[in-house]
Write an enzyme that holds these catalytic residues in place. Sequence first.
Site, PDB file in Angstrom:
ATOM      1  N   TYR A 108       0.809  -1.224   0.000  1.00  0.00           N
ATOM      2  CA  TYR A 108       0.000   0.000   0.000  1.00  0.00           C
ATOM      3  C   TYR A 108       0.841   1.273   0.000  1.00  0.00           C
ATOM      4  CZ  TYR A 108      -3.692  -3.231   1.319  1.00  0.00           C
ATOM      5  OH  TYR A 108      -4.574  -4.276   1.345  1.00  0.00           O
ATOM      6  N   HIS A 164      -4.328   6.328  -1.102  1.00  0.00           N
ATOM      7  CA  HIS A 164      -4.907   6.312   0.246  1.00  0.00           C
ATOM      8  C   HIS A 164      -3.852   6.601   1.317  1.00  0.00           C
ATOM      9  CE1 HIS A 164      -8.784   5.861   1.922  1.00  0.00           C
ATOM     10  NE2 HIS A 164      -8.795   4.579   2.205  1.00  0.00           N
ATOM     11  N   PHE A 200      -5.293  -1.067   9.659  1.00  0.00           N
ATOM     12  CA  PHE A 200      -5.760  -0.591   8.368  1.00  0.00           C
ATOM     13  C   PHE A 200      -6.591   0.676   8.540  1.00  0.00           C
ATOM     14  CE2 PHE A 200      -4.454  -4.850   7.276  1.00  0.00           C
ATOM     15  CZ  PHE A 200      -3.762  -4.594   6.100  1.00  0.00           C
ATOM     16  N   ASN A 226      -9.545   1.710   8.120  1.00  0.00           N
ATOM     17  CA  ASN A 226     -10.838   1.727   8.805  1.00  0.00           C
ATOM     18  C   ASN A 226     -10.716   1.425  10.296  1.00  0.00           C
ATOM     19  OD1 ASN A 226     -10.215  -0.960   8.495  1.00  0.00           O
ATOM     20  ND2 ASN A 226     -12.258  -1.589   7.842  1.00  0.00           N
ATOM     21  N   ASN A 231     -13.317   6.178   5.493  1.00  0.00           N
ATOM     22  CA  ASN A 231     -13.407   5.229   6.600  1.00  0.00           C
ATOM     23  C   ASN A 231     -12.431   5.510   7.732  1.00  0.00           C
ATOM     24  OD1 ASN A 231     -15.570   3.755   5.586  1.00  0.00           O
ATOM     25  ND2 ASN A 231     -14.222   2.495   4.326  1.00  0.00           N
TER      26      ASN A 231
END
EC number: 3.1.1.29
Length: 189
Positions: A15, A20, A66, A68, A114
Amino acid sequence: MDWLLAGLGNPGAEYARTRHNAGFWTLQTLADRVGASLRMEKRWHCLAATARASGLELGLCMPQDFMNRSGGPVQAMAAFYKVAAERILVMHDELDLPPGAARLKRGGGHGGHNGLRDLDRALGTRDYWRLRIGIGHPGHKDAVIPYVLSAPPPADKTLIDEAIERSLGVLPDFLCGRTDAAQKSLHSD
């Protein structure tokens, strides 16, 4: 501690370059500038550091759950250092701003983000500051998840990096209470 600065993103190499993670990019750039080494802090489940900048003591938090589940680590570090929500600045990606734009904002809704949704829950309030780093929108809501979980093209990444630089340039004014000046400078670009 005067301020807690949190950068949102997803942990892990897969990631690291995704849109994000714009909050992670911003916080890491700041940590590098102030000479802070982010280290894993198991009790808060985040990469954390303390630093001094602009005559203030800062806490830096990069949650290692993560996106969220970002709220727990930020809330835990804030509680430990007794930092009130209005002294927390959360750095995050923003779909509703184009690459190259950045905005400072206090409070407001999560807008479907989120990470912010979980922060609202964990902190019990929306009354914290946000540094919104524009990543652009894919054009259709069904394309949002693959969009935020992919790397921006080089031209967009350059614009995002420039927005991060401008944001960090106004941070001393912001942290020292000159929020109007910081917002005016950042928002006029």
